[in-house]
Design an enzyme around this catalytic site. Structure first.
Site, PDB file in Angstrom:
ATOM      1  N   HIS A   1     -54.536  51.922 -14.915  1.00  0.00           N
ATOM      2  CA  HIS A   1     -55.330  51.452 -16.457  1.00  0.00           C
ATOM      3  C   HIS A   1     -54.477  49.911 -16.443  1.00  0.00           C
ATOM      4  O   HIS A   1     -55.396  49.048 -17.072  1.00  0.00           O
ATOM      5  CB  HIS A   1     -53.734  52.295 -16.837  1.00  0.00           C
ATOM      6  CG  HIS A   1     -53.922  53.841 -17.576  1.00  0.00           C
ATOM      7  ND1 HIS A   1     -53.772  55.052 -16.982  1.00  0.00           N
ATOM      8  CD2 HIS A   1     -54.658  53.744 -18.887  1.00  0.00           C
ATOM      9  CE1 HIS A   1     -54.259  55.279 -18.139  1.00  0.00           C
ATOM     10  NE2 HIS A   1     -54.595  54.999 -18.564  1.00  0.00           N
TER      11      HIS A   1
ATOM     12  N   HIS B   1     -47.087  57.957 -20.201  1.00  0.00           N
ATOM     13  CA  HIS B   1     -48.576  57.984 -20.016  1.00  0.00           C
ATOM     14  C   HIS B   1     -48.773  56.434 -20.769  1.00  0.00           C
ATOM     15  O   HIS B   1     -49.119  55.432 -21.373  1.00  0.00           O
ATOM     16  CB  HIS B   1     -49.278  58.339 -21.179  1.00  0.00           C
ATOM     17  CG  HIS B   1     -50.637  58.034 -20.591  1.00  0.00           C
ATOM     18  ND1 HIS B   1     -51.622  58.957 -20.376  1.00  0.00           N
ATOM     19  CD2 HIS B   1     -51.051  57.134 -20.730  1.00  0.00           C
ATOM     20  CE1 HIS B   1     -52.910  58.851 -20.209  1.00  0.00           C
ATOM     21  NE2 HIS B   1     -53.055  57.558 -20.367  1.00  0.00           N
TER      22      HIS B   1
ATOM     23  N   HIS C   1     -53.061  51.556 -27.272  1.00  0.00           N
ATOM     24  CA  HIS C   1     -53.680  50.805 -25.847  1.00  0.00           C
ATOM     25  C   HIS C   1     -53.415  49.637 -25.439  1.00  0.00           C
ATOM     26  O   HIS C   1     -53.927  48.813 -27.357  1.00  0.00           O
ATOM     27  CB  HIS C   1     -55.050  51.087 -25.704  1.00  0.00           C
ATOM     28  CG  HIS C   1     -54.752  52.135 -24.795  1.00  0.00           C
ATOM     29  ND1 HIS C   1     -55.701  53.108 -26.074  1.00  0.00           N
ATOM     30  CD2 HIS C   1     -54.734  53.072 -23.552  1.00  0.00           C
ATOM     31  CE1 HIS C   1     -54.732  54.874 -24.861  1.00  0.00           C
ATOM     32  NE2 HIS C   1     -55.657  53.905 -23.773  1.00  0.00           N
TER      33      HIS C   1
END
Length: 604
Positions: free
Chosen positions: A270, A380, A459
């Site tokens: 990520h 996450h 995000h």
């Protein structure tokens, strides 16, 4: 030459001893590369991973004052840039970027050539054939249009010079799912996909792509994973990570470093922030975490490591010790059909029950699964951004639907997210929504009145440095929108995503929503996972990549019938409509952003 003459020539050659025809002939070694212009030979794909680049060797001269111009195809986009003397010295010649694939490119190079006091200026036009784009495939029929179709819908004049770096991810390959990291229990190496990294121009043409095979191996624990978190650093180079590695290369493919993660950590994915202090902030996992119950586990996407330029670990943020890893409000309403890249159409619309969560908590099931506690995918984290003003980090936690600022002392400074489920110690840190006049907005549970909403499974929580000052901080994010309002909607088609910008008063602990886009586009623009929103200082603009929009699947069979069709968009600051809209076809996107060839060839 007639047949008799050819036979006579062959006879003469045959009668001469073989030693006389060593390389270069009897007079010694001979350089006989094909040379165009007034310098040396051309090296295509000089470092093995960037086939649409080349170096025109300096031919033994000192070369200065370089300008490169790649002539466009009909209705194409010219690429023109200056090259610093440092770059010419580093590459031993003139670096050429932006060749069209499977095409004879015409490249104009202007330069000054010097040798022992004599200086000459030249402009040469050379022809370079570059190969077609090649990516490994998984054999999926939807891959037949790779790298992807491109539809340019709109480009305003002031954005026509843009180049966009696109970090996409191929279909899951049978080659890459042979290993499950399990030491100790848990891990996420099964998250393994071929990389698809390109640079597009605003005419929709590929002008660079990565041939990753020399540095990537799906069969290797230490050379595989998902390539993610690409950034163009202030020095113009690219940094990113994959699996158990974090790396830095220049755009020509030259390696600066390619390192394994420090042994305390594992499973990069990520985000790799190139911070202002020269350090890198990596989103990793703990390779050996001792839980409060005494069990040792390999955690999942919940650790931030700070690493200096030499690869030495400076600090770490172990989020299971900083946040509440048992807050399950968001986990119970997530669409289990799309938990980031673990996409399973057969589970679309399904959620976890209270009983599911409790049963999992009591079990020894650990790994890349949605659940609470260290060793499961409770946080996450999909982005980290260092803020030098107060020596803090800002993270985006998808599975808490929250963006959170944490200090060097490992204390939470603020939380931008729904107040539901935060216990004492964290609840006081949740920001209060206000309107443009600073008046509190009425909220009930996870829903607020007026022009304000929290982000959901978001995000890229990025601070906008150029707009922020002191206690006032502007923050951009891509609000994916799953479980909006802490619930699943009655119909999947009711879901939507947003690009959003917030203004945070860190002293008053308030947040105002100042811009959004996407709600009006509805479900066609909805990206259940991945994506990006980021401010661009050079054009005072907002770049957006809705990276997994437009996929369709058959509920009856649980199978996808099309890949996503991502949207690239760029907006003038505050604009309600984009200045750029480009749609990609049949590909799964992670992130994209404007790439600067001028910075790559001239920084430092």
């Amino acid at each position: 030459m007639n047949l008799k003459m050819k036979l006579a020539a062959i006879a003469v050659v045959a009668s001469v001893p073989f030693a006389a025809f060593a390389i270069g002939g009897p007079s010694g070694a001979k350089i006989d590369y094909h040379v165009q212009g007034h310098l040396g030979e051309v090296m295509m794909n000089p470092y093995g991973i960037a086939p649409l680049t080349a170096i025109v060797r300096d031919g033994g001269y000192t070369v200065k004052d370089v300008t490169v111009r790649v002539l466009p195809k009909p209705n194409g986009q010219e690429i023109k840039y200056n090259v610093s003397n440092r770059q010419v010295l580093t590459h031993g010649g003139i670096p050429v970027f932006g060749l069209y694939p499977d095409y004879v490119n015409h490249v104009e190079i202007s330069y000054t050539r010097e040798l022992r006091g004599k200086s000459e200026k030249f402009t040469d036009t050379i022809q370079l054939y570059a190969p077609p784009v090649y990516f490994e495939v998984a054999g999926i029929t939807m891959e037949k249009e790779m790298p992807y179709g491109v539809e340019v819908k709109k480009v305003d004049p002031e954005f026509k010079d843009r180049l966009y770096f696109v970090n996409n991810i191929a279909e899951k390959s049978g080659i890459g799912t042979r290993v499950v990291w399990n030491n100790p229990a848990g891990g996420a190496l099964e998250w393994n996909f071929w990389p698809q990294n390109t640079i597009l121009d605003t005419a929709g043409h590929v002008r660079w792509y990565m041939f990753a095979n020399p540095i990537y191996d799906l069969n290797s624990i230490y050379s595989a994973g998902v390539m993610m978190g690409f950034k163009q650093n202030d020095d113009g180079m690219l940094s990113w990570g994959y699996g158990q590695r974090y790396v830095k290369y220049d755009i020509m493919g030259r390696e600066v470093f390619n390192r394994r993660l420090p042994l305390r950590f594992s499973d990069y994915s990520h985000s790799m922030d190139d911070a202002q202090n020269g350090h890198f902030f990596l989103r990793v996992a703990s390779s050996n975490f001792k839980r409060p119950d005494g069990k040792n586990v390999h955690t999942v996407r919940d650790v931030i490591a700070e690493i200096d330029q030499e690869g030495v670990v400076v600090d770490e943020w172990r989020l299971a010790d900083i946040l509440d890893p048992y807050r399950d409000n968001v986990l119970k309403v997530l669409d289990q059909g799309a938990v980031c890249l673990n996409i399973d159409a057969s589970q679309a619309g399904k959620t976890l029950t209270e009983e599911d969560i409790k049963a999992l908590d009591k079990s020894d099931r650990f790994g890349d699964i949605v659940g609470t506690g260290a060793g499961r995918n409770w946080a996450h984290v999909n982005s980290v951004d260092y803020d030098p003003e107060d020596d803090s980090i800002i993270i985006s936690s998808r599975h808490q639907s929250a963006m959170i600022k944490i200090g060097r002392d490992k204390k939470v400074k603020w939380i931008l997210g729904s107040p539901e489920g935060w216990k004492k110690g964290w609840a006081e840190k949740v920001l209060t929504p206000v309107d443009a006049d600073g008046k509190p907005i009425k909220c009930e549970g996870s829903k607020c009145e007026g022009d304000f909403d929290w982000t959901w499974t978001q995000h890229t929580a990025f601070k906008i440095d150029e707009k922020s000052k002191g206690d006032i901080l502007y923050l951009s994010a891509f609000d994916n929108g799953d479980a909006r309002g802490m619930e699943q909607p009655a119909l999947p088609e009711m879901k939507y995503s947003r690009a959003v910008i917030y203004k945070i008063d860190q002293k008053k602990m308030t947040v105002q929503q100042v811009w959004e886009y996407g709600k009006e586009r509805g479900h066609e623009w909805y990206s259940p996972v991945t994506s990006l929103t980021e401010y661009q200082a050079d054009k005072n603009s907002i770049f957006v990549y809705s990276a997994t929009a437009g996929a369709s699947f058959d509920l009856a069979s649980g199978a996808f019938t099309s890949s996503p069709n991502p949207f690239i968009e760029e907006f003038k600051w505050g604009a309600k409509e984009p200045s750029v809209e480009i749609q990609l076809k049949n590909c799964s996107g992670y992130q994209a952003w404007p790439f600067s060839i001028d910075k790559a060839m001239n920084a430092r």
